[in-house]
Scaffold this motif. Structure first.
Motif, PDB file in Angstrom:
ATOM      1  N   THR A   1      13.095  10.960  26.398  1.00 25.06           N
ATOM      2  CA  THR A   1      14.515  10.646  26.533  1.00 25.06           C
ATOM      3  C   THR A   1      15.319  11.933  26.647  1.00 25.06           C
ATOM      4  OG1 THR A   1      16.373   9.448  25.539  1.00 25.06           O
ATOM      5  CG2 THR A   1      14.898  10.558  24.025  1.00 25.06           C
ATOM      6  N   GLU A   2      16.449  11.835  27.288  1.00 27.77           N
ATOM      7  CA  GLU A   2      17.395  12.943  27.278  1.00 27.77           C
ATOM      8  C   GLU A   2      18.062  12.954  25.908  1.00 27.77           C
ATOM      9  OE1 GLU A   2      18.520  15.247  29.857  1.00 27.77           O
ATOM     10  OE2 GLU A   2      16.541  14.657  30.606  1.00 27.77           O
ATOM     11  N   VAL A   3      18.237  14.136  25.342  1.00 24.12           N
ATOM     12  CA  VAL A   3      18.825  14.271  24.010  1.00 24.12           C
ATOM     13  C   VAL A   3      20.127  15.066  24.138  1.00 24.12           C
ATOM     14  CG1 VAL A   3      18.515  15.267  21.699  1.00 24.12           C
ATOM     15  CG2 VAL A   3      16.580  14.211  22.879  1.00 24.12           C
ATOM     16  N   LEU A   4      21.160  14.588  23.469  1.00 19.60           N
ATOM     17  CA  LEU A   4      22.404  15.340  23.338  1.00 19.60           C
ATOM     18  C   LEU A   4      22.450  15.882  21.912  1.00 19.60           C
ATOM     19  CD1 LEU A   4      24.990  12.932  25.027  1.00 19.60           C
ATOM     20  CD2 LEU A   4      23.969  14.992  26.001  1.00 19.60           C
ATOM     21  N   TYR A   5      22.674  17.185  21.776  1.00 20.73           N
ATOM     22  CA  TYR A   5      22.755  17.759  20.437  1.00 20.73           C
ATOM     23  C   TYR A   5      23.961  18.684  20.350  1.00 20.73           C
ATOM     24  CZ  TYR A   5      20.891  22.233  22.104  1.00 20.73           C
ATOM     25  OH  TYR A   5      20.717  23.418  22.758  1.00 20.73           O
ATOM     26  N   ASP A   6      24.448  18.863  19.145  1.00 21.14           N
ATOM     27  CA  ASP A   6      25.581  19.742  18.875  1.00 21.14           C
ATOM     28  C   ASP A   6      25.060  21.168  18.792  1.00 21.14           C
ATOM     29  OD1 ASP A   6      27.729  21.175  17.843  1.00 21.14           O
ATOM     30  OD2 ASP A   6      28.252  19.637  16.360  1.00 21.14           O
ATOM     31  N   PRO A   7      25.517  22.086  19.682  1.00 23.19           N
ATOM     32  CA  PRO A   7      25.000  23.452  19.653  1.00 23.19           C
ATOM     33  C   PRO A   7      25.285  24.181  18.331  1.00 23.19           C
ATOM     34  CG  PRO A   7      26.568  23.160  21.463  1.00 23.19           C
ATOM     35  CD  PRO A   7      26.467  21.868  20.742  1.00 23.19           C
ATOM     36  N   ARG A   8      26.340  23.778  17.623  1.00 19.99           N
ATOM     37  CA  ARG A   8      26.645  24.398  16.335  1.00 19.99           C
ATOM     38  C   ARG A   8      25.761  23.867  15.219  1.00 19.99           C
ATOM     39  NH1 ARG A   8      32.981  23.382  16.387  1.00 19.99           N
ATOM     40  NH2 ARG A   8      32.239  21.645  17.614  1.00 19.99           N
ATOM     41  N   ASN A   9      25.259  22.636  15.393  1.00 17.75           N
ATOM     42  CA  ASN A   9      24.395  21.999  14.399  1.00 17.75           C
ATOM     43  C   ASN A   9      23.361  21.165  15.153  1.00 17.75           C
ATOM     44  OD1 ASN A   9      23.184  20.706  12.272  1.00 17.75           O
ATOM     45  ND2 ASN A   9      24.982  19.524  11.669  1.00 17.75           N
ATOM     46  N   PRO A  10      22.279  21.764  15.605  1.00 14.21           N
ATOM     47  CA  PRO A  10      21.309  21.063  16.447  1.00 14.21           C
ATOM     48  C   PRO A  10      20.649  19.853  15.785  1.00 14.21           C
ATOM     49  CG  PRO A  10      20.943  23.433  16.526  1.00 14.21           C
ATOM     50  CD  PRO A  10      21.956  23.172  15.449  1.00 14.21           C
ATOM     51  N   THR A  11      20.734  19.743  14.456  1.00 13.03           N
ATOM     52  CA  THR A  11      20.158  18.556  13.815  1.00 13.03           C
ATOM     53  C   THR A  11      21.039  17.329  14.016  1.00 13.03           C
ATOM     54  OG1 THR A  11      21.183  19.076  11.686  1.00 13.03           O
ATOM     55  CG2 THR A  11      18.953  19.922  12.070  1.00 13.03           C
ATOM     56  N   ARG A  12      22.221  17.534  14.562  1.00  8.77           N
ATOM     57  CA  ARG A  12      23.101  16.400  14.916  1.00  8.77           C
ATOM     58  C   ARG A  12      22.815  16.066  16.372  1.00  8.77           C
ATOM     59  NH1 ARG A  12      29.373  16.062  15.847  1.00  8.77           N
ATOM     60  NH2 ARG A  12      29.554  13.796  15.780  1.00  8.77           N
ATOM     61  N   ALA A  13      21.982  15.035  16.577  1.00  9.23           N
ATOM     62  CA  ALA A  13      21.520  14.704  17.920  1.00  9.23           C
ATOM     63  C   ALA A  13      21.433  13.192  18.105  1.00  9.23           C
ATOM     64  CB  ALA A  13      20.160  15.342  18.172  1.00  9.23           C
ATOM     65  N   VAL A  14      21.539  12.774  19.382  1.00 11.96           N
ATOM     66  CA  VAL A  14      21.411  11.356  19.736  1.00 11.96           C
ATOM     67  C   VAL A  14      20.704  11.258  21.081  1.00 11.96           C
ATOM     68  CG1 VAL A  14      23.489  10.618  18.499  1.00 11.96           C
ATOM     69  CG2 VAL A  14      23.653  11.240  20.896  1.00 11.96           C
ATOM     70  N   PRO A  15      20.000  10.150  21.321  1.00 10.35           N
ATOM     71  CA  PRO A  15      19.509   9.928  22.684  1.00 10.35           C
ATOM     72  C   PRO A  15      20.730   9.800  23.605  1.00 10.35           C
ATOM     73  CG  PRO A  15      18.423   8.444  21.142  1.00 10.35           C
ATOM     74  CD  PRO A  15      19.546   9.112  20.400  1.00 10.35           C
ATOM     75  N   ALA A  16      20.678  10.443  24.772  1.00 10.84           N
ATOM     76  CA  ALA A  16      21.832  10.449  25.675  1.00 10.84           C
ATOM     77  C   ALA A  16      22.263   9.035  26.054  1.00 10.84           C
ATOM     78  CB  ALA A  16      21.506  11.267  26.920  1.00 10.84           C
ATOM     79  N   ALA A  17      21.316   8.122  26.173  1.00 11.60           N
ATOM     80  CA  ALA A  17      21.647   6.742  26.561  1.00 11.60           C
ATOM     81  C   ALA A  17      22.452   6.023  25.476  1.00 11.60           C
ATOM     82  CB  ALA A  17      20.369   5.970  26.852  1.00 11.60           C
TER      83      ALA A  17
END
Length: 180
Positions: free
Chosen positions: A92-108
């Motif tokens: 899956t494509e993942v969107l993550y916060d560059p300041r806090n990479p552990t904050r992520a969601v599947p892009a869909a």
């Protein structure tokens, strides 16, 4: 106390407005996250299931555990902030916060939230409809009858609701517009 009951539907209006405001905030926050997030390929390495409720009200929430490599080259494994139907091994494509990479969601799963706004507006509409209905059955009401063509019979134009639920004719206030 009877008059207090007629304002009960306004509780629906207040709850509906609260739902709308919280939902709008969620949509705005998700939009801001998506705008600043980095998009990278990832894989679902695990699925964590949490249960809430009991018996027939038991509900399961499945959150994928995402493994991805940031644009800086760091490998991250984190539980997604959203629920998803993705299974282990799905890419899956993942969107993550560059300041806090552990904050992520599947892009869909990054969008959405608009349904709750609609629900909030429906709750507001129901509350206003009930309030209008209660307001129509309390206090005094106008009637459309008149004693003759073009004549105004002030005795039959207005009624006051009595304690027993019946209506008694009263003189209408002189400045009351009866729409005639």
């Amino acid at each position: 106390m009877e008059n207090l009951f007629q304002y009960f539907p306004l509780l629906f209006v207040a709850v509906g407005i609260l739902i709308v405001l919280v939902s709008i905030k969620g949509v705005v926050d998700r939009g801001q996250f998506v705008r600043r997030a980095q998009r990278v390929p990832g894989v679902v390495s695990d699925v964590r299931t949490t249960f809430t409720g009991q018996g027939e009200h038991l509900r399961a929430r499945q959150r994928p555990v995402l493994t991805f490599t940031t644009v800086e080259g760091r490998e991250i494994t984190t539980e997604a902030e959203t629920t998803s139907g993705l299974g282990v091994g799905n890419e899956t494509e993942v969107l993550y916060d560059p300041r806090n990479p552990t904050r992520a969601v599947p892009a869909a799963d990054a969008g959405g939230g608009h349904g709750a706004i609609v629900v909030g507006f429906v709750v507001v509409a129901i509350g206003l409809a009930f309030f209008a209905g209660f307001a129509g059955f309390s206090g005094f009401s106008g009637s459309s009858g008149s004693s003759g063509p073009g004549e105004r019979d002030r005795q039959s134009q207005c009624e006051m609701k009595q304690a027993d639920g019946s209506f008694a004719p009263i003189d209408c206030p002189p400045d009351l517009d009866l729409g005639e």
